[in-house]
Design a protein around this motif. Structure first.
Motif, PDB file in Angstrom:
ATOM      1  N   TRP A  57       1.106  -0.944   0.149  1.00 35.76           N
ATOM      2  CA  TRP A  57      -0.235   0.061   0.070  1.00 35.76           C
ATOM      3  C   TRP A  57       0.564   1.734   0.410  1.00 35.76           C
ATOM      4  N   PRO A 106     -11.730  -3.071  10.541  1.00 33.84           N
ATOM      5  CA  PRO A 106     -11.605  -3.933  10.179  1.00 33.84           C
ATOM      6  C   PRO A 106     -10.214  -4.208  10.770  1.00 33.84           C
ATOM      7  N   ASP A 108      -8.355  -5.374  14.504  1.00 32.64           N
ATOM      8  CA  ASP A 108      -8.868  -6.881  15.720  1.00 32.64           C
ATOM      9  C   ASP A 108      -8.606  -6.046  16.696  1.00 32.64           C
ATOM     10  N   HIS A 310     -10.581  -0.506  -0.066  1.00 30.69           N
ATOM     11  CA  HIS A 310      -9.427  -1.359   0.028  1.00 30.69           C
ATOM     12  C   HIS A 310      -9.399  -1.005   1.812  1.00 30.69           C
ATOM     13  N   ASP A 312      -8.997  -2.981   4.234  1.00 30.20           N
ATOM     14  CA  ASP A 312      -8.005  -3.570   4.330  1.00 30.20           C
ATOM     15  C   ASP A 312      -7.026  -3.052   4.260  1.00 30.20           C
ATOM     16  N   GLY A 313      -6.338  -2.040   3.424  1.00 36.53           N
ATOM     17  CA  GLY A 313      -5.103  -1.400   3.277  1.00 36.53           C
ATOM     18  C   GLY A 313      -5.278  -0.023   4.088  1.00 36.53           C
ATOM     19  N   ALA A 315      -7.209  -0.499   7.150  1.00 37.33           N
ATOM     20  CA  ALA A 315      -6.896  -0.612   8.124  1.00 37.33           C
ATOM     21  C   ALA A 315      -5.319  -0.385   8.481  1.00 37.33           C
ATOM     22  N   ALA A 316      -4.549  -1.492   7.652  1.00 35.78           N
ATOM     23  CA  ALA A 316      -3.081  -1.363   7.763  1.00 35.78           C
ATOM     24  C   ALA A 316      -2.591  -0.467   8.550  1.00 35.78           C
ATOM     25  N   GLU A 319      -3.586   1.122  11.694  1.00 34.15           N
ATOM     26  CA  GLU A 319      -2.807  -0.329  13.049  1.00 34.15           C
ATOM     27  C   GLU A 319      -1.667   0.193  13.143  1.00 34.15           C
TER      28      GLU A 319
END
Length: 419
Positions: A57, A106, A108, A310, A312-313, A315-316, A319
């Protein structure tokens, strides 16, 4: 032949290099901190570090002035031009989530298990946003003032009662040494009113809206506890304890430092100025008006826009930004409360024994988020107007009844805001 082989090799090498360069999927991010050089430097460093840390990303950042940020997001949402990553003021998030401007984050939840409660943005049972810091308000005073007035020093475990607080204001007022005994910060408008003043209402036992259903303000904003709060609030100005709505903004910013106010209700972002001015500065907990001491919670947080392909990206990146070193950098840079105790331990002012460590303790012990509802954005404005009107002498009961009617009508117009 050699030339052909060299040309083919060169072309292949260029293709490989280009393929690597374009392997990172682009992500866009909007941020509210344009104009603050220190803040901008930190967020840009996080973006650069994230982009260099992995090959999936690549985040590009656009910053806006805070005053124009929310309007820019709303306009972009209507036009279908939202970025992948947004930052959002904590109490505004439910409205943006309800309107579809944001989607669940998304992430954890074990990642944020140790974060201060006010940094976690939940709506409808799901996590939508997470903050790298929080903000807290305290009663700013000086030890020499308490000593001169013969007042005990309140603690988180034993805050002043409402009666003790008013006795402190009476003692300060009686000396004639200060222009006003108490500066609640009336020159600041907008979100300051519900953030700083609704905790007083909640300590009396009222609230902006009934949090059990979020379907009405009836009984909580105009019930007996709210009336008692309103009468107390009006007395601060009618009886000369505090400057009213005509307070000069410069007096708000510098009045305590200039010795014009004995006590000031102010946030951790202004704490360093007080510490630099007086070596006996104290940050005292909120008074308890009968239902526990309360202060506001939830500051700016990061989340994923509703239109991002995206999550997931996004959220990456979020985080990645939650590392203690970045939480500590924001704290050291602009005085914000680190979101975790481990990050606080890395800072100059919030580590154990630090000059502003009380604010971290206050956030843990007294913080209450503003009403978690999409209707809050309207309720905040109604509450602000009601408190300003009461401060200016309006009838308490009539003003609060009118505020309830306005809030309830808005909830009905919006079919309950999804609660």
């Amino acid at each position: 032949m050699k030339l052909k082989h060299l040309a083919a090799y060169s072309l292949a090498a260029q293709s490989l290099a280009l393929g690597t360069a374009f392997a990172q999927t682009p992500l866009t991010m909007w941020y509210h901190g344009a104009g603050n050089e220190v803040e901008s430097a930190i967020i840009n460093q996080i973006v650069d570090d994230f982009n260099a840390s992995q090959s999936d990303w690549s985040v590009s950042l656009e910053s806006f002035p805070q005053g124009a940020y929310n309007d820019s997001v709303v306009a972009a949402a209507l036009a279908g031009n939202l970025p992948d990553i947004l930052d959002v003021d904590g109490p505004v998030m439910p409205n943006w989530a309800w309107a579809g401007y944001m989607q669940p984050l998304p992430l954890d939840e074990s990642v944020i298990a140790d974060f201060l409660p006010g940094t976690k943005g939940y709506w409808d049972g799901e996590l939508y946003s997470i903050g790298l810091w929080d903000a807290a308000v305290a009663m700013v005073a000086r030890q020499s003032t308490l000593d001169a007035l013969g007042l005990r020093t309140p603690t988180v475990a034993e805050p002043w009662t409402g009666e003790e607080f008013m006795a402190a204001l009476d003692a300060a007022k009686a000396t004639g040494d200060w222009e006003y005994a108490f500066d609640p910060g009336m020159a600041w408008t907008g979100e300051w009113y519900p953030y700083a003043f609704s905790p007083f209402l909640q300590s009396f036992g009222g609230d902006i809206v009934d949090r059990s259903t979020y379907q009405s303000a009836e009984g909580v904003l105009n019930g007996d506890a709210a009336i008692e709060f309103g009468e107390w609030w009006q007395s601060l100005f009618a009886e000369g304890y505090a400057p009213g709505t005509s307070q000069d903004p410069a007096a708000r910013d510098n009045g305590f430092l200039e010795g014009r106010y004995a006590f000031s209700w102010n946030g951790n972002w202004a704490a360093l100025n007080a510490l630099n001015a007086f070596d006996d500065t104290l940050f005292l907990p909120a008074p308890d008006f009968g239902n526990g001491p309360k202060i506001g919670a939830a500051s700016w947080q990061f989340g994923v826009s509703g239109s991002s392909d995206h999550p997931d990206g996004a959220a990456a990146f979020i985080e990645f930004a939650l590392q203690d070193e970045y939480l500590a950098a924001f704290s050291n840079g602009i005085g914000l409360i680190p979101a975790t105790a481990s990050a606080a331990a890395m800072t100059e002012n919030y580590a154990e024994g630090g000059a502003m460590a009380e604010f971290f303790e206050l956030s843990e012990a007294q913080a209450l988020v503003r009403p978690v509802t999409p209707g809050y954005v309207v309720q905040a404005k109604v509450f602000e107007k009601a408190l300003a009107d009461i401060a200016n002498g309006a009838d308490v009961a009539d003003t609060l009844d009118a505020a309830v009617d306005e809030i309830d009508a808005d909830i009905e117009r919006n079919s309950g805001y999804g609660h």
